[in-house]
Write a protein that holds these residues in place. Structure first.
Motif, PDB file in Angstrom:
ATOM      1  N   VAL A 142      -2.020 -69.198-151.333  1.00 60.02           N
ATOM      2  CA  VAL A 142      -0.587 -68.889-151.395  1.00 60.02           C
ATOM      3  C   VAL A 142      -0.209 -68.332-152.754  1.00 60.02           C
ATOM      4  O   VAL A 142       0.595 -67.395-152.862  1.00 60.02           O
ATOM      5  N   GLU A 143      -0.788 -68.868-153.788  1.00 64.84           N
ATOM      6  CA  GLU A 143      -0.462 -68.435-155.141  1.00 64.84           C
ATOM      7  C   GLU A 143      -0.919 -67.012-155.440  1.00 64.84           C
ATOM      8  O   GLU A 143      -0.447 -66.396-156.400  1.00 64.84           O
ATOM      9  N   THR A 144      -1.813 -66.475-154.615  1.00 60.27           N
ATOM     10  CA  THR A 144      -2.315 -65.113-154.842  1.00 60.27           C
ATOM     11  C   THR A 144      -1.640 -64.076-153.948  1.00 60.27           C
ATOM     12  O   THR A 144      -1.887 -62.885-154.098  1.00 60.27           O
ATOM     13  N   LEU A 145      -0.782 -64.516-153.022  1.00 58.18           N
ATOM     14  CA  LEU A 145      -0.211 -63.599-152.041  1.00 58.18           C
ATOM     15  C   LEU A 145       0.967 -62.821-152.602  1.00 58.18           C
ATOM     16  O   LEU A 145       1.669 -63.285-153.495  1.00 58.18           O
ATOM     17  N   ALA A 146       1.191 -61.650-152.018  1.00 63.89           N
ATOM     18  CA  ALA A 146       2.374 -60.866-152.379  1.00 63.89           C
ATOM     19  C   ALA A 146       3.619 -61.652-152.022  1.00 63.89           C
ATOM     20  O   ALA A 146       3.722 -62.211-150.929  1.00 63.89           O
ATOM     21  N   PRO A 147       4.604 -61.714-152.925  1.00 61.50           N
ATOM     22  CA  PRO A 147       5.778 -62.570-152.699  1.00 61.50           C
ATOM     23  C   PRO A 147       6.760 -62.034-151.668  1.00 61.50           C
ATOM     24  O   PRO A 147       7.551 -62.784-151.120  1.00 61.50           O
ATOM     25  N   ASN A 148       6.748 -60.751-151.402  1.00 59.80           N
ATOM     26  CA  ASN A 148       7.751 -60.157-150.507  1.00 59.80           C
ATOM     27  C   ASN A 148       7.076 -59.418-149.351  1.00 59.80           C
ATOM     28  O   ASN A 148       7.016 -58.198-149.325  1.00 59.80           O
TER      29      ASN A 148
END
Length: 203
Positions: free
Chosen positions: A113-119
């Motif tokens: 989750v911490e590496t995923l694109a935020p939008n």
């Protein structure tokens, strides 16, 4: 999105699609969630549905659609009530994990989750509503960020699945032999037919 007795949906789906033809819902991806599935499992196995929830607006629309279809059903025909017992979601990875590895699975999910694109924005359209077996599914745009999200989770988590999971019966009924073999191999390696090249996002 909806579960129903076989034969019901095809009688009512056209009217629903006509009424919703102008509707487009945008689903903004929210934090990834876990849900334990309810079917019996071996002693060291837990079935987890790793998914994302919908934005409030998209969730309201899906729940309303579920309720509208229910109005046309006889008692006992509706098997999924999104307003009271189930939550609309988009599954990213559904398989059985070893219970002894559950803490590791949760930690790996957080790392991904911490590496995923935020939008990551996913579109849902009225034209995407379709029957699949005893369910009505609402297809969503399989955007690159959504595909990457599923791929990243599968890659991080498949070492902790229960090995030698059975292939779902519906996979054997696929007429396209090449596709059928890909899905069987997906189950062998990842514990799910609907991952990687066969990831098909829907509500």
């Amino acid at each position: 999105m909806v579960a129903y007795k076989e034969g019901f949906l095809r009688r009512h789906l056209c009217a629903m699609l006509f009424a919703m033809a102008a509707l487009t819902v945008v689903c903004t991806v929210l934090p990834i969630a876990l849900k334990q599935q309810g079917s019996p499992m071996p002693a060291d196995a837990i079935s987890l549905n790793i998914h994302i929830n919908l934005s409030p607006a998209a969730e309201s629309t899906v729940i309303a659609t579920n309720g509208a279809l229910s109005l046309h059903m006889e008692p006992g025909e509706q098997l999924v009530n999104l307003a009271t017992t189930e939550q609309p979601h988009i599954t990213l990875y559904l398989t059985e994990f070893r219970t002894s590895q559950l803490a590791t699975v949760q930690s790996k999910i957080q790392t991904v989750v911490e590496t995923l694109a935020p939008n990551c924005v996913v579109e849902m359209t009225a034209q995407g509503l379709h029957p699949s077996g005893n369910y009505a599914l609402w297809s969503v745009t399989n955007s690159p960020c959504l595909q990457n999200m599923s791929n990243a989770l599968v890659t991080a988590l498949f070492p902790y699945i229960v090995p030698d999971q059975p292939v779902p019966e519906w996979v054997y009924s696929i007429s396209d032999q090449a596709l059928r073999m890909v899905m069987i191999e997906n189950v062998r390696v990842y514990g799910s037919p609907n991952v990687m090249s066969q990831f098909a996002s829907h509500v």
